[in-house]
Design an enzyme around this catalytic site. Structure first.
Site, PDB file in Angstrom:
ATOM      1  N   ARG A 171       0.857  -1.181   0.000  1.00 13.37           N
ATOM      2  CA  ARG A 171       0.000   0.000   0.000  1.00 13.37           C
ATOM      3  C   ARG A 171       0.900   1.240   0.000  1.00 13.37           C
ATOM      4  O   ARG A 171       2.072   1.173   0.385  1.00 13.37           O
ATOM      5  CB  ARG A 171      -0.890   0.022   1.241  1.00 13.37           C
ATOM      6  CG  ARG A 171      -1.796  -1.201   1.395  1.00 13.37           C
ATOM      7  CD  ARG A 171      -2.548  -1.138   2.704  1.00 13.37           C
ATOM      8  NE  ARG A 171      -3.469  -2.272   2.873  1.00 13.37           N
ATOM      9  CZ  ARG A 171      -3.140  -3.418   3.467  1.00 13.37           C
ATOM     10  NH1 ARG A 171      -1.907  -3.590   3.951  1.00 13.37           N
ATOM     11  NH2 ARG A 171      -4.020  -4.395   3.579  1.00 13.37           N
ATOM     12  N   LYS A 196      -2.517  -3.037   7.837  1.00  9.90           N
ATOM     13  CA  LYS A 196      -3.746  -2.767   8.573  1.00  9.90           C
ATOM     14  C   LYS A 196      -3.788  -3.600   9.844  1.00  9.90           C
ATOM     15  O   LYS A 196      -3.326  -4.738   9.879  1.00  9.90           O
ATOM     16  CB  LYS A 196      -4.965  -3.091   7.703  1.00  9.90           C
ATOM     17  CG  LYS A 196      -5.192  -2.099   6.573  1.00  9.90           C
ATOM     18  CD  LYS A 196      -6.492  -2.396   5.842  1.00  9.90           C
ATOM     19  CE  LYS A 196      -6.789  -1.354   4.771  1.00  9.90           C
ATOM     20  NZ  LYS A 196      -8.044  -1.646   4.056  1.00  9.90           N
ATOM     21  N   HIS A 264      -3.173   2.269  -5.725  1.00  8.99           N
ATOM     22  CA  HIS A 264      -3.678   1.038  -5.109  1.00  8.99           C
ATOM     23  C   HIS A 264      -4.017  -0.008  -6.160  1.00  8.99           C
ATOM     24  O   HIS A 264      -3.969  -1.215  -5.885  1.00  8.99           O
ATOM     25  CB  HIS A 264      -4.913   1.339  -4.261  1.00  8.99           C
ATOM     26  CG  HIS A 264      -5.210   0.283  -3.240  1.00  8.99           C
ATOM     27  ND1 HIS A 264      -4.414   0.067  -2.129  1.00  8.99           N
ATOM     28  CD2 HIS A 264      -6.194  -0.650  -3.175  1.00  8.99           C
ATOM     29  CE1 HIS A 264      -4.901  -0.931  -1.422  1.00  8.99           C
ATOM     30  NE2 HIS A 264      -5.976  -1.390  -2.040  1.00  8.99           N
ATOM     31  N   ARG A 267      -1.339  -2.471  -6.565  1.00  9.61           N
ATOM     32  CA  ARG A 267      -1.370  -3.587  -5.604  1.00  9.61           C
ATOM     33  C   ARG A 267      -2.331  -4.663  -6.099  1.00  9.61           C
ATOM     34  O   ARG A 267      -2.028  -5.855  -6.022  1.00  9.61           O
ATOM     35  CB  ARG A 267      -1.795  -3.039  -4.242  1.00  9.61           C
ATOM     36  CG  ARG A 267      -1.962  -4.063  -3.130  1.00  9.61           C
ATOM     37  CD  ARG A 267      -2.193  -3.327  -1.814  1.00  9.61           C
ATOM     38  NE  ARG A 267      -2.937  -4.107  -0.847  1.00  9.61           N
ATOM     39  CZ  ARG A 267      -2.375  -4.934   0.038  1.00  9.61           C
ATOM     40  NH1 ARG A 267      -1.056  -5.097   0.046  1.00  9.61           N
ATOM     41  NH2 ARG A 267      -3.109  -5.595   0.910  1.00  9.61           N
ATOM     42  N   HIS A 290      -3.361  -9.917   3.973  1.00  7.10           N
ATOM     43  CA  HIS A 290      -4.793 -10.019   4.241  1.00  7.10           C
ATOM     44  C   HIS A 290      -5.028 -10.912   5.457  1.00  7.10           C
ATOM     45  O   HIS A 290      -4.441 -11.988   5.569  1.00  7.10           O
ATOM     46  CB  HIS A 290      -5.530 -10.616   3.040  1.00  7.10           C
ATOM     47  CG  HIS A 290      -5.681  -9.666   1.903  1.00  7.10           C
ATOM     48  ND1 HIS A 290      -5.961 -10.073   0.611  1.00  7.10           N
ATOM     49  CD2 HIS A 290      -5.593  -8.311   1.846  1.00  7.10           C
ATOM     50  CE1 HIS A 290      -6.036  -9.016  -0.177  1.00  7.10           C
ATOM     51  NE2 HIS A 290      -5.816  -7.938   0.538  1.00  7.10           N
ATOM     52  N   TYR A 299      -9.630 -11.937  -6.160  1.00  7.19           N
ATOM     53  CA  TYR A 299      -8.785 -11.912  -7.347  1.00  7.19           C
ATOM     54  C   TYR A 299      -9.038 -13.100  -8.265  1.00  7.19           C
ATOM     55  O   TYR A 299      -8.713 -13.047  -9.447  1.00  7.19           O
ATOM     56  CB  TYR A 299      -7.303 -11.851  -6.944  1.00  7.19           C
ATOM     57  CG  TYR A 299      -6.979 -10.565  -6.239  1.00  7.19           C
ATOM     58  CD1 TYR A 299      -6.949  -9.361  -6.923  1.00  7.19           C
ATOM     59  CD2 TYR A 299      -6.753 -10.540  -4.868  1.00  7.19           C
ATOM     60  CE1 TYR A 299      -6.693  -8.171  -6.276  1.00  7.19           C
ATOM     61  CE2 TYR A 299      -6.486  -9.350  -4.203  1.00  7.19           C
ATOM     62  CZ  TYR A 299      -6.460  -8.169  -4.918  1.00  7.19           C
ATOM     63  OH  TYR A 299      -6.217  -6.992  -4.271  1.00  7.19           O
TER      64      TYR A 299
END
Length: 318
Positions: A171, A196, A264, A267, A290, A299
């Protein structure tokens, strides 16, 4: 998020304003939520409380919040939908209000039963929009911006940041959070980033990306301190994410890319291209950081959509 936002700016009685302030501080200190998420939750709460104040004729207290009716919530969501807010944002707003209600219940034993009676609004599942491989590679170089009246080190810096987004799946915040001592140059082939939820991961950095960073460092006119930022702005301070976004906008103009081509999106391109070349979902999940595999599974939809589009355009009977 600030206490000013949480209390003075809230259309709420003092007891509820204080509860909101404590809730937001808890999300930051204990839950380790990102500043963007906390700001979004704070806006969602403020918008609902303003709606309640308008509907009830007075700023709501804790009692007014926890005893609001399901019809109040439905009317709020309907108004937001009429204002053009999509289902995903409405889901977040409902999640924010439920989180606030749980925080209030812990402190007061007051339960907002209406929040449990409302179903989350449905939203269309949006697939990521990755760049094709040639365009993704192009935006990680200085070539498309060669005609700009900008210093070469600035072009090299922007290319290096975008190269990290595509080549390592970072990110923007993760790339700009790197310290000079962490630079993946020479024998260093990976970076450690905090994503995150303060989740730490190691991201491998391929040779072309390391070269882009090495080129930037060779041209950078500032002496970078080991514990200072790896990427700096025109005056030597920390580089703003907005500068990287503007650089990507110029790339879009130079290469004729759509508005969906953002930093983004690089990514997303990283994950999609890995999957298309045989990468497994678990590995891609780890590389992206994730928490849930279901987040990474989106994806597979991108890859399937491309296969179907190619089939329909090429097969004689499609």
């Amino acid at each position: 998020m600030t206490d000013t936002l949480a209390s003075a700016a809230l259309p709420a009685a003092p007891d509820l304003a204080a509860a909101v302030s404590a809730w937001l501080r808890h999300l930051a200190a204990e839950r380790k939520m990102s500043a963007h998420t906390i700001d979004a939750y704070g806006r969602d709460a403020r918008q609902f409380l303003a709606f309640l104040a308008e509907r009830c004729g007075a700023p709501p207290s804790i009692s007014g919040f926890v005893h609001c009716a399901p019809g109040d919530l439905r009317a709020f969501l309907a108004r937001r939908r009429a204002e053009g807010i999509d289902g995903r944002s409405l889901q977040r707003a409902l999640s924010a209000l439920r989180s606030l209600a749980r925080a209030i219940a812990r402190d007061t034993d007051e339960t907002a039963s209406a929040l449990g009676a409302i179903r989350a609004p449905k939203s269309a599942r949006r697939l990521p929009r990755p760049l094709n491989p040639s365009d993704a590679r192009a935006v990680t170089t200085t070539g498309p911006r060669a005609g700009e009246a900008r210093e070469q080190w600035v072009l090299a810096r922007d290319a290096a940041v975008l190269a990290l987004c595509y080549g390592a799946g970072l990110r923007i915040s993760e790339a700009l959070g790197l310290k000079r001592a962490d630079a993946p140059i020479g024998a260093v082939e990976a970076v450690t980033v905090i994503g995150k939820g303060k989740k730490m991961r190691s991201a491998p950095v391929i040779a072309p990306v390391r070269k882009a960073i090495k080129d930037y460092l060779a041209l950078c006119p500032y002496t970078l301190k080991p514990d200072g930022p790896l990427f700096v702005g025109a005056k030597g301070g920390p580089l703003s994410p907005r500068i990287v976004q503007l650089a990507m906008e110029r790339m879009r103009g130079a290469l004729g890319l759509p508005d969906s081509a953002t930093p983004h999106a690089l990514r997303h391109s990283f994950a999609t291209h890995l999957l298309a070349r045989g990468g497994d979902l678990r590995t891609i999940q780890d590389l992206l950081g994730h928490a849930s595999l279901s987040t990474t599974q989106v994806y597979t939809g991108v890859d399937s959509a491309r296969l179907l589009a190619a089939y329909k355009s090429a097969h004689p009977r499609a």
